[in-house]
Motif scaffolding. Structure first.
Motif, PDB file in Angstrom:
ATOM      1  N   ILE A  79       0.830  -1.201   0.000  1.00 31.27           N
ATOM      2  CA  ILE A  79       0.000   0.000   0.000  1.00 31.27           C
ATOM      3  C   ILE A  79       0.865   1.252   0.000  1.00 31.27           C
ATOM      4  N   ILE A  80       1.871   1.279   0.858  1.00 30.42           N
ATOM      5  CA  ILE A  80       2.738   2.464   0.962  1.00 30.42           C
ATOM      6  C   ILE A  80       3.490   2.712  -0.339  1.00 30.42           C
ATOM      7  N   ILE A  81       4.061   1.662  -0.911  1.00 29.73           N
ATOM      8  CA  ILE A  81       4.833   1.828  -2.148  1.00 29.73           C
ATOM      9  C   ILE A  81       3.941   2.328  -3.285  1.00 29.73           C
ATOM     10  N   SER A  82       2.782   1.710  -3.473  1.00 31.77           N
ATOM     11  CA  SER A  82       1.921   2.143  -4.580  1.00 31.77           C
ATOM     12  C   SER A  82       1.407   3.567  -4.358  1.00 31.77           C
ATOM     13  N   CYS A  83       1.091   3.900  -3.127  1.00 31.96           N
ATOM     14  CA  CYS A  83       0.610   5.255  -2.832  1.00 31.96           C
ATOM     15  C   CYS A  83       1.715   6.283  -3.069  1.00 31.96           C
ATOM     16  N   TYR A  84       2.914   5.995  -2.582  1.00 34.09           N
ATOM     17  CA  TYR A  84       4.011   6.956  -2.739  1.00 34.09           C
ATOM     18  C   TYR A  84       4.449   7.109  -4.194  1.00 34.09           C
ATOM     19  N   ILE A  85       4.354   6.045  -4.967  1.00 30.86           N
ATOM     20  CA  ILE A  85       4.666   6.160  -6.398  1.00 30.86           C
ATOM     21  C   ILE A  85       3.683   7.112  -7.069  1.00 30.86           C
ATOM     22  N   CYS A  86       2.399   6.925  -6.772  1.00 27.68           N
ATOM     23  CA  CYS A  86       1.374   7.815  -7.359  1.00 27.68           C
ATOM     24  C   CYS A  86       1.559   9.255  -6.904  1.00 27.68           C
ATOM     25  N   LEU A  87       1.852   9.457  -5.628  1.00 31.03           N
ATOM     26  CA  LEU A  87       2.060  10.808  -5.116  1.00 31.03           C
ATOM     27  C   LEU A  87       3.306  11.449  -5.724  1.00 31.03           C
ATOM     28  N   ALA A  88       4.368  10.669  -5.885  1.00 31.73           N
ATOM     29  CA  ALA A  88       5.602  11.202  -6.471  1.00 31.73           C
ATOM     30  C   ALA A  88       5.386  11.593  -7.926  1.00 31.73           C
ATOM     31  N   ILE A  89       4.706  10.764  -8.669  1.00 31.86           N
ATOM     32  CA  ILE A  89       4.418  11.094 -10.079  1.00 31.86           C
ATOM     33  C   ILE A  89       3.583  12.362 -10.152  1.00 31.86           C
ATOM     34  N   SER A  90       2.584  12.462  -9.289  1.00 31.19           N
ATOM     35  CA  SER A  90       1.743  13.660  -9.277  1.00 31.19           C
ATOM     36  C   SER A  90       2.554  14.896  -8.916  1.00 31.19           C
ATOM     37  N   ALA A  91       3.441  14.775  -7.930  1.00 33.60           N
ATOM     38  CA  ALA A  91       4.246  15.920  -7.505  1.00 33.60           C
ATOM     39  C   ALA A  91       5.197  16.379  -8.612  1.00 33.60           C
ATOM     40  N   VAL A  92       5.721  15.437  -9.378  1.00 26.11           N
ATOM     41  CA  VAL A  92       6.635  15.788 -10.465  1.00 26.11           C
ATOM     42  C   VAL A  92       5.881  16.452 -11.616  1.00 26.11           C
ATOM     43  N   LEU A  93       4.696  15.957 -11.920  1.00 21.49           N
ATOM     44  CA  LEU A  93       3.954  16.471 -13.064  1.00 21.49           C
ATOM     45  C   LEU A  93       3.252  17.801 -12.792  1.00 21.49           C
ATOM     46  N   VAL A  94       3.028  18.119 -11.532  1.00 23.43           N
ATOM     47  CA  VAL A  94       2.312  19.351 -11.180  1.00 23.43           C
ATOM     48  C   VAL A  94       3.326  20.459 -10.924  1.00 23.43           C
ATOM     49  N   ASP A  95       3.048  21.616 -11.477  1.00 22.38           N
ATOM     50  CA  ASP A  95       3.961  22.746 -11.305  1.00 22.38           C
ATOM     51  C   ASP A  95       3.294  23.806 -10.412  1.00 22.38           C
ATOM     52  N   ASN A  96       2.891  23.363  -9.218  1.00 24.38           N
ATOM     53  CA  ASN A  96       2.217  24.261  -8.291  1.00 24.38           C
ATOM     54  C   ASN A  96       2.689  23.912  -6.881  1.00 24.38           C
ATOM     55  N   LEU A  97       3.262  24.865  -6.177  1.00 26.05           N
ATOM     56  CA  LEU A  97       3.817  24.625  -4.853  1.00 26.05           C
ATOM     57  C   LEU A  97       2.750  24.153  -3.869  1.00 26.05           C
ATOM     58  N   TYR A  98       1.574  24.776  -3.890  1.00 24.90           N
ATOM     59  CA  TYR A  98       0.522  24.408  -2.942  1.00 24.90           C
ATOM     60  C   TYR A  98       0.039  22.976  -3.159  1.00 24.90           C
ATOM     61  N   THR A  99      -0.054  22.573  -4.386  1.00 22.42           N
ATOM     62  CA  THR A  99      -0.452  21.201  -4.686  1.00 22.42           C
ATOM     63  C   THR A  99       0.595  20.225  -4.189  1.00 22.42           C
ATOM     64  N   ARG A 100       1.859  20.557  -4.354  1.00 22.27           N
ATOM     65  CA  ARG A 100       2.935  19.697  -3.851  1.00 22.27           C
ATOM     66  C   ARG A 100       2.902  19.614  -2.330  1.00 22.27           C
ATOM     67  N   ILE A 101       2.584  20.698  -1.670  1.00 23.17           N
ATOM     68  CA  ILE A 101       2.469  20.684  -0.206  1.00 23.17           C
ATOM     69  C   ILE A 101       1.316  19.772   0.217  1.00 23.17           C
ATOM     70  N   ILE A 102       0.201  19.869  -0.481  1.00 28.78           N
ATOM     71  CA  ILE A 102      -0.945  19.010  -0.169  1.00 28.78           C
ATOM     72  C   ILE A 102      -0.582  17.537  -0.395  1.00 28.78           C
ATOM     73  N   LEU A 103       0.123  17.242  -1.475  1.00 30.27           N
ATOM     74  CA  LEU A 103       0.559  15.865  -1.733  1.00 30.27           C
ATOM     75  C   LEU A 103       1.490  15.374  -0.632  1.00 30.27           C
ATOM     76  N   GLY A 104       2.366  16.254  -0.157  1.00 32.56           N
ATOM     77  CA  GLY A 104       3.248  15.897   0.958  1.00 32.56           C
ATOM     78  C   GLY A 104       2.457  15.596   2.217  1.00 32.56           C
ATOM     79  N   CYS A 105       1.421  16.385   2.478  1.00 38.26           N
ATOM     80  CA  CYS A 105       0.551  16.144   3.643  1.00 38.26           C
ATOM     81  C   CYS A 105      -0.172  14.806   3.507  1.00 38.26           C
ATOM     82  N   ILE A 106      -0.606  14.497   2.313  1.00 36.21           N
ATOM     83  CA  ILE A 106      -1.260  13.201   2.073  1.00 36.21           C
ATOM     84  C   ILE A 106      -0.288  12.063   2.358  1.00 36.21           C
ATOM     85  N   ALA A 107       0.964  12.218   1.941  1.00 34.90           N
ATOM     86  CA  ALA A 107       1.978  11.190   2.196  1.00 34.90           C
ATOM     87  C   ALA A 107       2.202  10.999   3.696  1.00 34.90           C
ATOM     88  N   ILE A 108       2.207  12.103   4.441  1.00 33.46           N
ATOM     89  CA  ILE A 108       2.397  12.016   5.894  1.00 33.46           C
ATOM     90  C   ILE A 108       1.208  11.314   6.546  1.00 33.46           C
TER      91      ILE A 108
END
Length: 130
Positions: A79-108
């Motif tokens: 679960i952790i690996i698949s979730c973090y892969i999806c979050l990492a891909i999303s963070a790389v593809l998105v060019d918005n700081l706030y969205t990356r912060i939200i993705l980081g919060c989701i990971a936490i």
């Protein structure tokens, strides 16, 4: 309950079941959340479909332990690996700081939830000597 709601629940349960089954084979599509939704909608829509779903391998492998609040170490890692892969891909593809912060919060939150859920010990295979 009105018959139209019953049919809507059955329809949504079936849609999420199909998505959950696809998630078994597609690495970036999650399985467990869709099967949890299947269980939710089948419980409200049809007693017969709910009994059938609870007897399937998908339910026992992906949903039963999650609903009981305990997962094996292997399930947690998957679960952790698949979730973090999806979050990492999303963070790389998105060019918005706030969205990356939200993705980081989701990971936490994901990591914290894995610590909260009990770790069930896997049953070792019993070897029978002849």
């Amino acid at each position: 309950m009105k018959p139209i709601y019953r049919w809507i629940y059955i329809f949504l349960g079936t849609v999420f079941l199909i998505l959950g089954i696809m998630g078994v084979f597609l690495p970036l599509l999650p399985t467990t959340p869709f099967l949890l939704l299947t269980s939710y909608f089948y419980t409200r829509g049809s007693e017969r479909l709910n009994k059938w779903f609870r007897s399937t391998t998908f339910y026992h492998e992906y949903v039963k332990g999650f609903r009981k609040g305990e997962l094996t170490k292997k399930q947690k890692i998957k679960i952790i690996i698949s979730c973090y892969i999806c979050l990492a891909i999303s963070a790389v593809l998105v060019d918005n700081l706030y969205t990356r912060i939200i993705l980081g919060c989701i990971a936490i939150v994901q990591a914290i939830s894995m610590f909260i859920i009990k770790t069930k010990k896997e049953n070792p295979e019993v070897m029978i000597k002849k």
